[in-house]
Write an enzyme that holds these catalytic residues in place. Structure first.
Site, PDB file in Angstrom:
ATOM      1  N   ASP A 185       0.871  -1.182   0.000  1.00 38.97           N
ATOM      2  CA  ASP A 185       0.000   0.000   0.000  1.00 38.97           C
ATOM      3  C   ASP A 185       0.902   1.225   0.000  1.00 38.97           C
ATOM      4  OD1 ASP A 185      -2.223   1.704   0.209  1.00 38.97           O
ATOM      5  OD2 ASP A 185      -2.255   1.607   2.387  1.00 38.97           O
ATOM      6  N   SER A 186       0.293   2.378  -0.264  1.00 38.56           N
ATOM      7  CA  SER A 186       1.035   3.634  -0.200  1.00 38.56           C
ATOM      8  C   SER A 186       1.403   3.980   1.238  1.00 38.56           C
ATOM      9  CB  SER A 186       0.203   4.762  -0.795  1.00 38.56           C
ATOM     10  OG  SER A 186      -0.992   4.928  -0.053  1.00 38.56           O
TER      11      SER A 186
ATOM     12  N   CYS B 241      -4.382  -1.229  -1.946  1.00 43.75           N
ATOM     13  CA  CYS B 241      -4.497   0.213  -2.154  1.00 43.75           C
ATOM     14  C   CYS B 241      -5.464   0.421  -3.316  1.00 43.75           C
ATOM     15  CB  CYS B 241      -3.116   0.785  -2.497  1.00 43.75           C
ATOM     16  SG  CYS B 241      -3.105   2.513  -3.019  1.00 43.75           S
TER      17      CYS B 241
ATOM     18  N   GLU C 191      -1.275   8.995   8.145  1.00 42.98           N
ATOM     19  CA  GLU C 191       0.149   8.670   8.044  1.00 42.98           C
ATOM     20  C   GLU C 191       0.991   9.491   9.022  1.00 42.98           C
ATOM     21  OE1 GLU C 191       1.829   6.417   6.146  1.00 42.98           O
ATOM     22  OE2 GLU C 191      -0.054   5.596   5.378  1.00 42.98           O
TER      23      GLU C 191
ATOM     24  N   CYS D  66     -10.854   3.669   0.136  1.00 42.72           N
ATOM     25  CA  CYS D  66      -9.424   3.764   0.436  1.00 42.72           C
ATOM     26  C   CYS D  66      -9.162   2.878   1.645  1.00 42.72           C
ATOM     27  CB  CYS D  66      -9.039   5.213   0.734  1.00 42.72           C
ATOM     28  SG  CYS D  66      -7.332   5.424   1.332  1.00 42.72           S
TER      29      CYS D  66
ATOM     30  N   HIS E 171      -7.103   3.101   3.937  1.00 45.74           N
ATOM     31  CA  HIS E 171      -6.848   3.841   5.180  1.00 45.74           C
ATOM     32  C   HIS E 171      -8.153   4.124   5.946  1.00 45.74           C
ATOM     33  CE1 HIS E 171      -2.928   4.701   3.335  1.00 45.74           C
ATOM     34  NE2 HIS E 171      -2.517   5.228   4.471  1.00 45.74           N
TER      35      HIS E 171
END
Length: 258
Positions: free
Chosen positions: A11-12, A74, A151, A183, A185
């Site tokens: 994932d990012s 992601c 993040e 997403c 996240h």
């Protein structure tokens, strides 16, 4: 390829750990390697070409570590790069897409909301999926800065609360009865989201569906780990603190410059 080899996820950043948790819960006998490309997060603001290059780099890292299957954990990377990845590498890939289908099929108001990154909402694959449900009004909202706040360890900040209200309340005003989280996240924000939206609005993310698809792909390729050798490794290329908090003390997060 050995069945003992791990499942790879990338994932990012830390968001894909929400997918990892679902996969691990359903497939506890499978080893995993999780790769967080946090120094390049968020992917949602990057060009398709940049996303493809980063996704290739992440894939090659996981293949170098002998992964037998790769989960693109992601939404932005999936919608922009998975077609290229499948054409470029000889390993099964599983992608993450916003769960439009169940929301569209079950909506009573025929109005659903999708909170996702710019990269996902602008992608060709997303538009193809939306076109399948022309009888449903789809209210799209880009979650500007949500990934960045997570993040940066600011998940419970005042700024996060303000942004969530700014993004969600106009969707509520349009009478949505499903909210799709586009997403990986965003599932970590569900407790905060529930404080903002009415109880009747159902929240959907892709984690459980991805875990079931992973099990299916392992099964049809005869790749289930039949040994008792199970291990989980986490890599991140920026601060490990936020990911360590999300996955808990049982597993160590390793810094890796890649």
């Amino acid at each position: 390829m050995s069945n003992k080899n791990p499942i790879g996820l990338f994932d990012s950043g830390v968001g894909g750990t929400s997918i990892w948790k679902e996969v691990h819960a359903l497939l506890p006998n499978e080893s995993t390697i999780y790769l967080a490309d946090s120094k390049n997060a968020p992917y949602g603001q990057k060009t398709p070409e940049e996303i493809i290059e980063l996704s290739k780099k992440n894939t090659e890292f996981l293949l170098d570590n002998n992964c037998k299957l790769i989960i693109v954990a992601c939404n932005t990377a999936t919608t922009n790069a998975i077609k290229v990845l499948r054409a470029s590498y000889d390993v099964p890939f599983i992608g993450i897409e916003p769960a439009i289908k169940p929301a569209a099929l079950h909506s009573k108001t025929q109005k659903i909301g999708i909170l996702a990154t710019q990269g996902t909402l602008n992608s060709e694959l997303f538009h193809q999926n939306v076109a399948l449900y022309s009888d449903v009004k789809i209210v799209e909202q880009i979650g500007f800065d949500l990934v960045k706040l997570i993040e940066n360890g600011e998940m419970h900040s005042e700024k996060m609360s303000q942004l969530l209200e700014e993004y969600l309340l106009p969707m509520v005003a349009q009478d949505i009865d499903y909210l799709v989280l586009g997403c990986t996240h965003y599932p970590y924000l569900i407790p905060q989201i529930k404080k903002i939206i009415p109880n009747h609005i159902k929240i959907i993310d892709s984690g459980e569906a991805v875990a079931k698809q992973t099990k299916h792909i392992l099964e049809i390729n005869n790749l289930f780990n039949t040994s008792n050798d199970v291990h989980h490794t986490f890599y991140v290329n920026s601060s490990a603190e936020v990911m360590q908090e999300l996955i808990g003390p049982k597993y160590k997060v390793n810094y890796k410059d890649f």
